[in-house]
Design an enzyme around this catalytic site. Structure first.
Site, short mmCIF file in Angstrom:
data_model
loop_
_atom_site.label_atom_id
_atom_site.label_comp_id
_atom_site.label_asym_id
_atom_site.label_seq_id
_atom_site.Cartn_x
_atom_site.Cartn_y
_atom_site.Cartn_z
N ASP A 77 -17.17 -11.97 -22.65
CA ASP A 77 -18.83 -11.68 -20.71
C ASP A 77 -20.02 -12.14 -21.06
O ASP A 77 -20.39 -13.33 -20.48
CB ASP A 77 -18.64 -10.03 -20.14
N CYS B 95 5.39 -6.28 1.88
CA CYS B 95 4.79 -5.21 1.51
C CYS B 95 4.69 -3.82 2.55
O CYS B 95 4.72 -4.68 3.96
CB CYS B 95 5.14 -4.96 0.43
N TYR B 96 3.82 -3.59 2.74
CA TYR B 96 3.02 -2.39 3.84
C TYR B 96 2.94 -3.56 4.67
O TYR B 96 2.48 -3.23 5.43
CB TYR B 96 1.81 -2.18 2.91
N GLU C 168 3.96 -11.62 -6.18
CA GLU C 168 2.56 -11.34 -6.97
C GLU C 168 2.91 -10.85 -8.55
O GLU C 168 2.39 -11.05 -9.23
CB GLU C 168 1.32 -10.79 -6.49
N GLY D 129 0.69 -0.94 0.17
CA GLY D 129 -0.33 0.07 -0.30
C GLY D 129 0.68 1.08 -0.13
O GLY D 129 2.32 0.93 0.16
N HIS E 45 7.89 -7.89 -4.50
CA HIS E 45 6.60 -9.00 -4.39
C HIS E 45 6.47 -9.39 -4.80
O HIS E 45 6.79 -9.47 -6.08
CB HIS E 45 6.09 -7.05 -5.26
N LYS F 24 -11.01 -11.25 -15.86
CA LYS F 24 -11.38 -12.11 -17.17
C LYS F 24 -10.23 -13.00 -18.27
O LYS F 24 -11.17 -13.91 -18.40
CB LYS F 24 -10.53 -10.76 -18.46
#
Ligand code: XMP
Length: 517
Positions: free
Chosen positions: A230, A82-83, A174, A55, A172, A372
């Site tokens: 979609d 991180c944060y 991710e 964050g 990070h 998605k």
């Protein structure tokens, strides 16, 4: 119900990637903002582990965000990123300081101790690439934690309290720039949290079908079909769940691409045997847009008229109680806003968001939990053809935003449609379609002089656009080779009457947008 991971969001730009990495391991995850999560929520949600996101705040500032204090003694495994690591330290007796040099981008960590998180891929004594983005850093850890990795800018790059299963990483895992990040997240979810990793689209489909049947009962459902991924997946899923209780409405506003309306009818009416109302309203839309060139006015006219036409068609479906929509997870995630204030509207996107209130219908939104790429996987699971599932995004106002600066006429739209079809056909033939986020042609509001055979021509110029992107928020032009561009240009000029010049748009986003209007 599947094993779940709860992601508590502190406002990082990349929190969604954490959820995606977790789900890629067959573990269902949801993101919730830190200020909406308390112990009651956590107990109800019943996760097998918690991830605290990064964050933009500094834990050293007064009133900066915190995780609910009780999670640190609740017994669930925790991974702070991180944060998330910094608040874990601040809340469990460690210390964080600001004012150090910012470490941003690629960095290397050295693994200094064994850790469950790294098992099977990172070894003690070796160095590995990670991605960092921080100004503050941990400077002291509580006694029950140990350092498991260090970096030049972050002496506590990874820390662990293996007894209580609480972990923190400054980098990070991710993002793709941490090449082994996926494995770290997998170890956390599967080995440490003991999630069974069984969440998949086949199972999701069965659960949703059951839920849809329960929600809808014997009621009738209307679904707006656009031919995009979609709405196509929603229609196919509902059809499998409730068969003829579903009625799809396809409004052809006359600004579709070549063959698109026919394809929707072929796939959904002929193959899937879905009740389909297909309404050709080309003339109505073109009349309403007559002489208009302002991009926002065009968008508003199309958006409003679309709702009118859809509403009128839907009213013909007697006894309809529900409206199905293809709302996706990124539209649902409540974001943590630190800046406040409204953001500037670049384009008013056209969708059918205003429909439900006006039509007094209850909503069915079976894709609300999906990203998605998961919607695409579900599409394949439902037997939809690749042509629909893997197709590029197409804007609601269609080709209307690809004829900039000149009034829309059927003649201009037809010229554009022909050129666009040739361009896409060549992209498919060259095997490039899936490498490109979006490709299309734009008919420019300028005629130029050319020479064809022995005659002078005075025809339209056309611009080709193709971009790579992961989310449409930023984009870069696709680097076609010159031979490809030359072939497309030759074909278009030879085969499309009305065009005598072709350009290739090399603008990235920002500063350009993907569409021209
Ligand atoms: P821009 O042009 O803003 O587009 O860079 C980003 C992405 O959004 C699509 N787009 C739309 N999609 N309704 C939609 O459903 C719209 O009005 C609309 N306008 C742009 C665009 O094609 C790109 O994928």
């Amino acid at each position: 119900m599947n094993d779940k991971i709860l992601i508590i969001d502190f406002g990082s730009q990349v929190t969604q990637l954490i959820a995606r990495r977790v789900r890629e391991n067959g573990v269902y995850s949801e993101i919730h903002p830190y200020n909406k999560v308390d112990m009651e929520f956590i107990k109800n949600f019943n996760p097998k582990g918690i991830i605290l996101s990064g964050g933009p705040s500094s834990v050293t500032e007064e009133n900066s965000p915190r995780a609910p204090q009780e999670i640190f003694s609740y017994g669930l495994p925790i991974l702070g990123i991180c944060y998330g690591q910094q608040t874990t330290m601040t809340q469990t007796g460690g210390k964080v300081e600001s004012g150090h040099e910012r470490e941003f981008g690629r960095a290397f960590i050295e693994v200094v101790d064994d850790c469950e998180l790294f098992k099977g891929f990172w070894n003690k004594g070796d160095k590995y690439q990670v991605w960092m983005s921080h100004g503050d850093r941990v400077v002291k850890i509580p006694d029950n934690f140990k350092i498991v990795a260090t970096s030049e800018g972050a002496p506590f790059a990874a820390i662990a309290n293996e007894k209580d299963k609480i972990y923190g990483v400054q980098f990070h895992p991710e993002v793709a720039h941490t090449p082994d990040g996926e494995k770290l997240i997998k170890n956390f979810c599967i080995d440490i949290c003991k999630c069974d990793g069984s969440w998949n689209m086949g199972q999701f489909k069965e659960i949703k079908i059951k839920e849809i049947r329960e929600q809808v009962g014997n009621g009738k459902v209307i679904c707006g079909l656009s031919g995009g991924v979609d709405s196509s997946v929603v229609a196919a899923l509902l059809h499998e769940a409730i068969g003829d209780q579903l009625v799809c409405v396809f409004v052809d506003h006359g600004m579709m691409r070549s063959g698109e309306a026919e394809q929707v009818e072929k796939v959904f009416r002929d193959q899937f045997k879905i009740n389909l109302i297909s309404k050709n309203s080309e003339k109505l839309f073109l009349d309403a847009l007559d002489g208009e060139t302002d991009p926002e006015t065009k968008r508003k006219i199309i958006g409003k008229l679309f709702i009118d036409v859809f509403d009128a068609e839907a009213k013909k479906v007697e006894g309809a109680e529900f409206l199905a929509q293809g709302t996706l997870y990124p539209d649902v995630i409540e974001s943590v806003s630190f800046c406040g204030g409204p953001s500037v509207t670049i384009k008013s996107h056209h969708n059918v968001g205003g429909l439900p209130e006006r039509m007094k219908l209850k909503l069915v939104e079976p894709l609300r939990e999906l990203f998605k790429d998961e919607v695409r996987a579900l599409g394949y699971e439902l037997g939809l053809p690749k042509k629909i599932v893997a197709r590029h995004p197409f804007p609601g106002p269609g080709l209307a935003v690809r004829v900039p600066g000149q009034p829309l006429t059927k003649e201009r739209l037809d010229i554009l449609r022909k050129a666009d079809a040739i361009y896409l056909e060549e992209i498919e033939k060259a095997g490039l379609y899936d490498k490109i986020w979006q490709a299309f042609a734009v008919l420019l509001p300028v005629r130029t002089v050319g020479v064809m055979g022995d005659s002078r021509s005075y025809d339209y110029a056309l611009s080709l656009r193709a971009v790579t992107s992961t989310d449409g928020m930023t984009a870069d032009f696709y680097p076609f080779d010159m031979a490809f561009l030359s072939k497309v240009s030759n074909r278009i000029i030879n085969e499309v009457k009305g065009i005598n010049r072709v350009n290739y748009d090399i603008t990235s986003k920002p500063p350009g947008t993907i569409e021209w209007e």
